[in-house]
Design a protein around this motif. Structure first.
Motif, PDB file in Angstrom:
ATOM      1  N   ASP A 185       1.156  -1.098   0.205  1.00  0.00           N
ATOM      2  CA  ASP A 185       0.360   0.271   0.163  1.00  0.00           C
ATOM      3  C   ASP A 185       0.710   1.333   0.367  1.00  0.00           C
ATOM      4  OD1 ASP A 185      -2.226  -1.349   0.256  1.00  0.00           O
ATOM      5  OD2 ASP A 185      -2.394  -1.489   1.911  1.00  0.00           O
ATOM      6  N   SER A 186       2.314   1.299   0.493  1.00  0.00           N
ATOM      7  CA  SER A 186       2.619   2.372   0.595  1.00  0.00           C
ATOM      8  C   SER A 186       4.373   1.690   0.556  1.00  0.00           C
ATOM      9  CB  SER A 186       3.151   3.197   2.031  1.00  0.00           C
ATOM     10  OG  SER A 186       4.116   4.217   2.222  1.00  0.00           O
ATOM     11  N   LEU A 187       4.988   2.479  -0.314  1.00  0.00           N
ATOM     12  CA  LEU A 187       6.498   2.279  -0.350  1.00  0.00           C
ATOM     13  C   LEU A 187       6.821   3.435  -0.839  1.00  0.00           C
ATOM     14  CD1 LEU A 187       8.583   0.242  -1.778  1.00  0.00           C
ATOM     15  CD2 LEU A 187       8.141   1.122  -3.529  1.00  0.00           C
ATOM     16  N   ALA A 188       8.316   3.523  -0.283  1.00  0.00           N
ATOM     17  CA  ALA A 188       9.114   4.876   0.222  1.00  0.00           C
ATOM     18  C   ALA A 188      10.708   4.584  -0.194  1.00  0.00           C
ATOM     19  CB  ALA A 188       8.471   5.413   0.666  1.00  0.00           C
ATOM     20  N   LEU A 189      11.487   5.259  -0.658  1.00  0.00           N
ATOM     21  CA  LEU A 189      12.883   4.594  -1.322  1.00  0.00           C
ATOM     22  C   LEU A 189      13.390   5.984  -1.498  1.00  0.00           C
ATOM     23  CD1 LEU A 189      14.982   2.691  -2.022  1.00  0.00           C
ATOM     24  CD2 LEU A 189      13.695   2.692  -4.692  1.00  0.00           C
ATOM     25  N   SER A 190      14.798   6.245  -1.063  1.00  0.00           N
ATOM     26  CA  SER A 190      15.567   7.005  -1.334  1.00  0.00           C
ATOM     27  C   SER A 190      16.738   6.860  -0.767  1.00  0.00           C
ATOM     28  CB  SER A 190      14.755   8.476  -0.421  1.00  0.00           C
ATOM     29  OG  SER A 190      15.792   8.216   1.155  1.00  0.00           O
ATOM     30  N   GLY A 191      17.480   7.422  -1.819  1.00  0.00           N
ATOM     31  CA  GLY A 191      18.821   6.663  -1.817  1.00  0.00           C
ATOM     32  C   GLY A 191      19.373   8.418  -2.371  1.00  0.00           C
ATOM     33  N   PRO A 192      21.207   8.501  -2.876  1.00  0.00           N
ATOM     34  CA  PRO A 192      21.991   9.166  -3.615  1.00  0.00           C
ATOM     35  C   PRO A 192      21.579   9.834  -5.128  1.00  0.00           C
ATOM     36  CG  PRO A 192      23.265   7.640  -2.002  1.00  0.00           C
ATOM     37  CD  PRO A 192      21.724   7.356  -2.868  1.00  0.00           C
ATOM     38  N   GLY A 193      21.178  10.443  -5.238  1.00  0.00           N
ATOM     39  CA  GLY A 193      20.200  10.929  -6.157  1.00  0.00           C
ATOM     40  C   GLY A 193      18.626  10.480  -6.286  1.00  0.00           C
ATOM     41  N   LEU A 194      18.237  10.144  -5.531  1.00  0.00           N
ATOM     42  CA  LEU A 194      16.729   8.994  -5.403  1.00  0.00           C
ATOM     43  C   LEU A 194      15.914   9.677  -4.633  1.00  0.00           C
ATOM     44  CD1 LEU A 194      14.987   7.547  -7.458  1.00  0.00           C
ATOM     45  CD2 LEU A 194      15.650   5.356  -6.243  1.00  0.00           C
ATOM     46  N   ASP A 195      14.620   9.555  -4.855  1.00  0.00           N
ATOM     47  CA  ASP A 195      12.989   9.870  -3.938  1.00  0.00           C
ATOM     48  C   ASP A 195      12.540   9.383  -4.761  1.00  0.00           C
ATOM     49  OD1 ASP A 195      14.246  11.004  -1.456  1.00  0.00           O
ATOM     50  OD2 ASP A 195      14.620  12.705  -2.775  1.00  0.00           O
ATOM     51  N   LEU A 196      11.713   8.858  -4.157  1.00  0.00           N
ATOM     52  CA  LEU A 196      10.194   7.992  -4.682  1.00  0.00           C
ATOM     53  C   LEU A 196       9.278   7.596  -3.443  1.00  0.00           C
ATOM     54  CD1 LEU A 196      10.066   4.833  -4.765  1.00  0.00           C
ATOM     55  CD2 LEU A 196      11.297   4.559  -6.315  1.00  0.00           C
ATOM     56  N   GLU A 197       7.938   8.015  -3.874  1.00  0.00           N
ATOM     57  CA  GLU A 197       6.582   7.065  -2.914  1.00  0.00           C
ATOM     58  C   GLU A 197       5.587   7.040  -3.836  1.00  0.00           C
ATOM     59  OE1 GLU A 197       5.658  10.459  -0.551  1.00  0.00           O
ATOM     60  OE2 GLU A 197       6.981  10.573   0.770  1.00  0.00           O
ATOM     61  N   GLY A 198       4.781   5.728  -3.243  1.00  0.00           N
ATOM     62  CA  GLY A 198       4.626   5.114  -4.584  1.00  0.00           C
ATOM     63  C   GLY A 198       3.386   3.961  -4.199  1.00  0.00           C
ATOM     64  N   ARG A 199       3.000   3.042  -5.014  1.00  0.00           N
ATOM     65  CA  ARG A 199       2.298   1.681  -4.406  1.00  0.00           C
ATOM     66  C   ARG A 199       2.882   1.108  -5.363  1.00  0.00           C
ATOM     67  NH1 ARG A 199      -3.338   1.040  -1.782  1.00  0.00           N
ATOM     68  NH2 ARG A 199      -4.099  -1.153  -2.559  1.00  0.00           N
ATOM     69  N   LEU A 200       2.618  -0.286  -4.624  1.00  0.00           N
ATOM     70  CA  LEU A 200       2.897  -1.462  -5.016  1.00  0.00           C
ATOM     71  C   LEU A 200       2.357  -2.155  -5.440  1.00  0.00           C
ATOM     72  CD1 LEU A 200       5.987  -3.166  -7.382  1.00  0.00           C
ATOM     73  CD2 LEU A 200       5.793  -3.989  -5.065  1.00  0.00           C
ATOM     74  N   LEU A 211       4.016  -0.363 -10.664  1.00  0.00           N
ATOM     75  CA  LEU A 211       4.202   0.764  -9.495  1.00  0.00           C
ATOM     76  C   LEU A 211       3.692   1.691 -10.136  1.00  0.00           C
ATOM     77  CD1 LEU A 211       6.089   1.341  -6.736  1.00  0.00           C
ATOM     78  CD2 LEU A 211       7.756   0.636  -8.440  1.00  0.00           C
ATOM     79  N   ALA A 212       3.169   2.657  -8.847  1.00  0.00           N
ATOM     80  CA  ALA A 212       2.322   4.061  -8.862  1.00  0.00           C
ATOM     81  C   ALA A 212       2.878   4.699  -8.151  1.00  0.00           C
ATOM     82  CB  ALA A 212       0.840   3.999  -8.702  1.00  0.00           C
ATOM     83  N   ILE A 213       3.858   5.532  -8.798  1.00  0.00           N
ATOM     84  CA  ILE A 213       4.446   6.701  -8.044  1.00  0.00           C
ATOM     85  C   ILE A 213       4.355   7.983  -7.532  1.00  0.00           C
ATOM     86  CG2 ILE A 213       6.887   7.393  -7.702  1.00  0.00           C
ATOM     87  CD1 ILE A 213       7.930   4.936  -9.597  1.00  0.00           C
ATOM     88  N   THR A 214       3.600   8.363  -6.887  1.00  0.00           N
ATOM     89  CA  THR A 214       2.896   9.809  -7.238  1.00  0.00           C
ATOM     90  C   THR A 214       4.170  11.152  -7.382  1.00  0.00           C
ATOM     91  OG1 THR A 214       3.655   9.826  -4.814  1.00  0.00           O
ATOM     92  CG2 THR A 214       0.850   8.728  -5.647  1.00  0.00           C
ATOM     93  N   ARG A 215       4.950  10.771  -6.866  1.00  0.00           N
ATOM     94  CA  ARG A 215       6.141  11.447  -7.748  1.00  0.00           C
ATOM     95  C   ARG A 215       7.745  10.678  -7.569  1.00  0.00           C
ATOM     96  NH1 ARG A 215       8.418  17.373  -4.199  1.00  0.00           N
ATOM     97  NH2 ARG A 215      10.224  17.746  -5.749  1.00  0.00           N
ATOM     98  N   LEU A 216       8.214  11.463  -8.216  1.00  0.00           N
ATOM     99  CA  LEU A 216       9.711  10.448  -8.097  1.00  0.00           C
ATOM    100  C   LEU A 216      10.432  11.368  -8.688  1.00  0.00           C
ATOM    101  CD1 LEU A 216      12.012   7.976  -9.250  1.00  0.00           C
ATOM    102  CD2 LEU A 216      10.400   7.560 -11.340  1.00  0.00           C
ATOM    103  N   ARG A 217      11.336  11.744  -7.411  1.00  0.00           N
ATOM    104  CA  ARG A 217      12.307  12.142  -8.292  1.00  0.00           C
ATOM    105  C   ARG A 217      13.991  11.449  -8.446  1.00  0.00           C
ATOM    106  NH1 ARG A 217      17.247  14.389  -5.709  1.00  0.00           N
ATOM    107  NH2 ARG A 217      16.270  13.820  -3.817  1.00  0.00           N
ATOM    108  N   ALA A 218      14.828  11.573  -9.900  1.00  0.00           N
ATOM    109  CA  ALA A 218      16.217  11.098  -9.839  1.00  0.00           C
ATOM    110  C   ALA A 218      16.828  12.102 -10.888  1.00  0.00           C
ATOM    111  CB  ALA A 218      15.682  10.120 -11.356  1.00  0.00           C
ATOM    112  N   GLY A 219      17.538  12.917  -9.518  1.00  0.00           N
ATOM    113  CA  GLY A 219      18.979  13.003  -9.830  1.00  0.00           C
ATOM    114  C   GLY A 219      18.628  14.808 -10.391  1.00  0.00           C
ATOM    115  N   SER A 220      18.876  15.322 -11.240  1.00  0.00           N
ATOM    116  CA  SER A 220      18.442  16.519 -11.772  1.00  0.00           C
ATOM    117  C   SER A 220      17.583  16.787 -13.081  1.00  0.00           C
ATOM    118  CB  SER A 220      19.593  17.719 -11.449  1.00  0.00           C
ATOM    119  OG  SER A 220      20.566  17.064 -13.202  1.00  0.00           O
TER     120      SER A 220
END
Length: 516
Positions: A185-200, A211-220
């Motif tokens: 129901d909830s998946l959050a992953l962050s690491g160098p150059g990555l932040d994502l939140e979603g549902r798998l 995998l529905a990611i409500t917001r994905l930030r990858a690098g710049s």
């Protein structure tokens, strides 16, 4: 009996000691009996605690009293190591509250395989630790929460061009239900150059459904909602970006893999298809595509077609294709004047067809450009008027203020960097006049340092092309444009008009050269 479990739920040897207190009377009430027991179980095994997954432990400790039952220790579940505890309440109302498991578990590709959780090949490498918490309630599938700092784990998401080595750390938090299939129901992953939140969502077979990611930030380069849709075992997921921002100057889909075919250079499955519909797609510092819609293949490099609006204005269409140095862009439009106005380059050109190629050089955000425009006109251009006035070409001034000066052919070759445009050569030719131009344009300050030649009556004068550059006649006026692009200072060398084209180079510097 009350739990509905058999007596042989688990096997092993038990050593225990304890104390039971009760009054010596007939039929004491349940609350009048108290007990406290502690012990250890040795060689514990079970195939029923988790159906289909054998549990084994060399030794487990346990305590029990009127209020609770707790078992803890290290063992394996289907071969996956764990170290944790299970605890449940005893007494009135305890059954409704359920029980809890808290354990440190090993995270690896083998763990995913054991529990039938299928991710794209090569997504996980190495081994790390996670904290697993389970809430067990009668009549409902277990609810789980998994957290980890990812130390020792290598992660790779080829679909977005991101990876993290085993020596780095991040955070992982997953909440869901261990049903069939597993639900996240909830998946959050962050690491160098990555932040994502979603549902798998997983398929019943364990493979990825979505995998529905409500917001994905990858690098710049990426900040957007993204959906990954599974395409079956062994195939990379399809990727769809709907909204958000993409910056292709730093995108990872740059060079070809060299494989030339269906699999990636690292031996995994070929990348899945990519659908892009961002709110904003940045190609260069001055070129932004809005209302972008495109479908692309990523195997061997990014390739496909798209439609968009340039800087929110004129509609354009184009294509992307891979090269050894990066992605090559081709942009076309049926209104060259509108394209140049919306790009902030030239406000007084009208009509014409537009064809632009941006060829990557291998350096970030740097392209070699080839621009070709056909059948356009320039009207009411202040800079052009000042230039014509400086060389006293009255007829062309009147033409510029009326129907405009026609240029059937315009071309330019340039180097585009994040900081400047280096115009190596350009020309605009028509029956009334020809112009050549080269020099520098600073994107930040919007200032220019350009030089060129204006050749009036080009339809007669163009014989000079045999001895000079395209756009220059046998006789022409050398000029310079310096300063703010909106109102540059214009200087004309009148002696250059008396010099045939073959000798005109003595009045100007060599054109800019860019490294190959």
């Amino acid at each position: 009996d009350k739990a509905g479990r058999p007596v042989d739920l688990a096997h092993g040897r038990v050593q225990a000691s304890g104390q039971i207190d009760f009054p010596l009377k007939k039929k004491p009430a349940p609350g009048e009996v108290s007990f406290a027991v502690a012990g250890r179980g040795f060689g514990v095994s079970s195939r029923q605690i988790v159906p289909g997954k054998p549990l084994a432990a060399k030794a487990l400790s346990f305590t029990a009293s009127n209020r609770h039952l707790r078992i803890e220790g290290a063992g394996t579940l289907a071969g996956v190591p764990f170290d944790g505890s299970w605890e449940t309440g005893l007494g009135p109302g305890a059954a409704d509250a359920g029980s809890q498991v808290v354990a440190d578990v090993t995270l690896s590709q083998e763990t995913l395989d054991t529990f039938n959780i299928t991710l794209p090949p090569g997504s996980v490498s190495g081994q790390g630790q996670g904290r697993l918490e389970l809430a067990l309630a009668k009549g409902r599938p277990p609810e789980f929460s998994l957290t980890s700092d990812l130390a020792g784990l290598g992660l790779r998401l080829d679909a977005i061009g991101w990876s993290m080595g085993q020596a780095r750390t991040g955070t992982l938090a997953i909440d869901g239900v261990l049903g069939k299939p597993v639900r996240v129901d909830s998946l959050a992953l962050s690491g160098p150059g990555l932040d994502l939140e979603g549902r798998l969502t997983l398929r019943e077979s364990g493979g990825l459904q979505s995998l529905a990611i409500t917001r994905l930030r990858a690098g710049s380069w990426l900040d957007a909602p993204v959906t990954l849709t599974g395409r079956g075992r062994g195939s990379a997921p399809a990727v769809q970006v709907s909204g958000g921002r993409i910056d292709m100057r730093n995108a990872p889909f740059t060079s070809t893999s060299g494989s030339g075919g269906g699999t990636s250079a690292r031996g995994g499955a070929a990348p899945g298809p990519l659908t892009l519909a961002p709110d904003r797609l940045q190609l260069t510092d001055g070129i932004v595509l809005t209302d972008f819609r495109g479908d692309f293949a990523l195997s061997g490099g990014m390739k496909g077609n798209f439609t968009a609006r340039l800087n929110g204005g004129v509609p354009v269409r184009g294509s992307v294709s891979p090269t050894g140095k990066g992605s090559r862009f081709v942009i076309k439009s049926e209104d060259a004047g509108a394209v140049l106005r919306d790009a902030g380059l030239l406000k007084n050109m009208h009509g014409g067809t537009f064809h632009l190629k941006l060829l990557p050089t291998g350096a970030a955000g740097t392209f070699d450009g080839e621009l070709d425009i056909r059948d356009t006109r320039i009207r009411n251009a202040p800079v052009m008027a000042d230039l014509l006035n400086a060389i006293s070409v009255i007829g062309l001034l009147e033409q510029l203020g009326g129907q405009g000066i026609s240029f059937p052919e315009v071309e330019a070759r340039f180097r585009l960097t994040p900081k400047q445009v280096i115009l190596t050569r350009s020309s605009a030719v028509g029956p009334s006049m020809g112009i050549s131009l080269d020099g520098y344009y600073d994107l930040a300050s919007q200032t220019m340092d350009m030089q060129g030649v204006l050749s009036p009556i080009y339809v007669v004068n163009f014989v000079g092309q045999l001895f000079s550059r395209k756009g220059e006649g046998l006789f022409g006026f050398n000029f310079n444009l310096r300063g703010k692009a909106s109102a540059p200072k214009i200087s004309v060398n009148p002696l250059s008009a008396l010099t045939p084209g073959m000798f005109r180079e003595i009045f100007r510097r060599p054109p800019p050269k860019v490294p190959g």
